[in-house]
Design an enzyme around this catalytic site. Structure first.
Site, PDB file in Angstrom:
ATOM      1  N   GLN A 109      93.629  43.181   5.085  1.00 37.50           N
ATOM      2  CA  GLN A 109      92.184  43.175   4.843  1.00 37.50           C
ATOM      3  C   GLN A 109      91.567  44.516   5.246  1.00 37.50           C
ATOM      4  OE1 GLN A 109      90.355  40.562   3.952  1.00 37.50           O
ATOM      5  NE2 GLN A 109      92.690  39.995   3.081  1.00 37.50           N
ATOM      6  N   HIS A 112      90.340  46.797   2.649  1.00 37.53           N
ATOM      7  CA  HIS A 112      88.974  46.540   1.946  1.00 37.53           C
ATOM      8  C   HIS A 112      88.054  48.044   1.944  1.00 37.53           C
ATOM      9  CE1 HIS A 112      88.416  42.651   0.195  1.00 37.53           C
ATOM     10  NE2 HIS A 112      89.184  42.160   1.194  1.00 37.53           N
ATOM     11  N   GLU A 177      84.137  37.434  10.305  1.00 34.86           N
ATOM     12  CA  GLU A 177      83.982  36.560   8.957  1.00 34.86           C
ATOM     13  C   GLU A 177      85.237  35.793   8.749  1.00 34.86           C
ATOM     14  OE1 GLU A 177      83.412  38.147   4.277  1.00 34.86           O
ATOM     15  OE2 GLU A 177      84.204  39.518   5.728  1.00 34.86           O
ATOM     16  N   HIS A 178      86.371  36.344   8.696  1.00 38.32           N
ATOM     17  CA  HIS A 178      87.660  35.786   8.559  1.00 38.32           C
ATOM     18  C   HIS A 178      88.501  35.642   9.741  1.00 38.32           C
ATOM     19  CE1 HIS A 178      86.816  37.881   4.466  1.00 38.32           C
ATOM     20  NE2 HIS A 178      86.892  36.567   4.143  1.00 38.32           N
ATOM     21  N   ASP A 211      90.737  34.784  -0.740  1.00 38.47           N
ATOM     22  CA  ASP A 211      89.921  35.678  -1.612  1.00 38.47           C
ATOM     23  C   ASP A 211      90.411  35.415  -2.893  1.00 38.47           C
ATOM     24  OD1 ASP A 211      88.860  36.946   0.802  1.00 38.47           O
ATOM     25  OD2 ASP A 211      90.253  38.553   0.593  1.00 38.47           O
ATOM     26  N   HIS A 271      41.275  26.292  11.643  1.00 38.37           N
ATOM     27  CA  HIS A 271      42.298  25.270  11.378  1.00 38.37           C
ATOM     28  C   HIS A 271      41.418  23.937  12.110  1.00 38.37           C
ATOM     29  CE1 HIS A 271      45.148  28.413  10.646  1.00 38.37           C
ATOM     30  NE2 HIS A 271      46.165  27.588  10.488  1.00 38.37           N
TER      31      HIS A 271
END
Length: 299
Positions: A109, A112, A177-178, A211, A271
């Site tokens: 990874q 990447h 993330e992973h 992936d 209001h």
């Protein structure tokens, strides 16, 4: 094969001229056709870009940047899923696995990009040392080592914890993330962790499987966003619209009294008057203009 971000940058740099000589090798030719959306406009070749880049190119008429740049360009014009950062991976492992498999999965990874965090979380000092040694060995033979080494040297971490409970606390703090879990009892982490994009449980699976083959998706939260949101799912593509209706005069007046008082407490007189005009009409109360409505006799 270049990843999507590298492919987009290739064109942004001007190296990917669409009018290259037929004899000149184009790195796009090595990309699987199913990952290479094409568009022809009045006979002109357009830049080949996948995913969000292609959407941005279609919308803006330019070559765009990486997927985050494309999403920022489109945000507010169309719906997007999320603006994610660099790929992140965490390996949670104990002494039931060895350094080779941990190092392989970390570097798998890290390739990447040079800013991709790769973290080993373990309760075994031996595994920690073995993994570091294996990372160095593999970096001498991995073809993408130039990228992976920069990621490992600048964003790699090895964290040794006392026990599994501390590993859960640390993993939730990082909110990667992973997250691959390769321990004696992976279900412990499934049952106790709360902050992650996706879990990969056991040595038989890994992030690359997710992936490329088994999913469920790899559009996942990064930069600690997993603390408050999950990954892409079908609900991201659904636009929700709501409506309100008050069915009786009595209900409108009763709700109006509460609304009036709350609005006046907050200093929103306009209001309050939206409520008061209905309290007067539907409840028969004589509420002075710009004042809070009183409680009903039933309150």
């Amino acid at each position: 094969r270049k990843n999507v971000t590298q492919m987009a940058q290739y064109f942004v740099s001007g190296k990917g001229d669409n009018h290259t000589d037929q004899n000149q090798q184009n790195p796009r030719d090595h990309v699987d056709p199913c990952e290479r959306p094409r568009r022809r406009d009045q006979g002109a070749h357009m830049a080949h870009a996948g995913g969000q880049q292609e959407v941005a190119n279609e919308r803006n008429g330019d070559r765009g940047g990486d997927d985050r740049t494309a999403k920022r360009q489109l945000y507010g014009r169309v719906g997007i899923d999320l603006v994610a950062g660099p790929t992140e991976t965490m390996i949670i492992a104990d002494d039931t696995v060895d350094g080779e498999i941990c190092a392989t999965d970390l570097l798998g990874q890290a390739e990447h990009g040079p800013t991709s965090p790769a973290v080993l979380l373990t309760n075994s000092e031996k595994l920690a040392h073995d993994t570091v040694a294996e990372v160095e060995r593999l970096l001498h033979i991995l073809p993408t080592a130039d990228i992976a080494r920069r990621a490992w040297e600048n964003y790699g971490e090895v964290i040794v914890c006392d026990n599994e409970r501390e590993m859960v606390v640390e993993a939730d703090r990082i909110a990667s993330e992973h997250v691959q879990v390769m321990t004696k009892n992976p279900d412990y982490f499934l049952e106790n962790m709360t902050n992650y994009g996706a879990l990969f449980l056991g040595t038989r699976t890994n992030v690359s499987y997710g992936d490329k083959v088994i999913g469920t998706n790899h559009t996942l939260p990064t930069m600690k966003a997993a603390r408050y949101t999950g990954g892409l799912w079908v609900g991201k593509f659904i636009k929700t619209c709501t409506y309100q209706r008050v069915l009786t005069d009595e209900a409108s007046a009763e709700i109006g009294r509460y609304c009036s008082r709350l609005s006046m407490l907050e200093g929103f007189v306009g209001h309050a008057e939206q409520a008061n005009v209905r309290v007067r009409r539907y409840g028969g109360d004589n509420v002075p203009y710009g004042a809070a409505a009183g409680r009903s006799h039933r309150a």
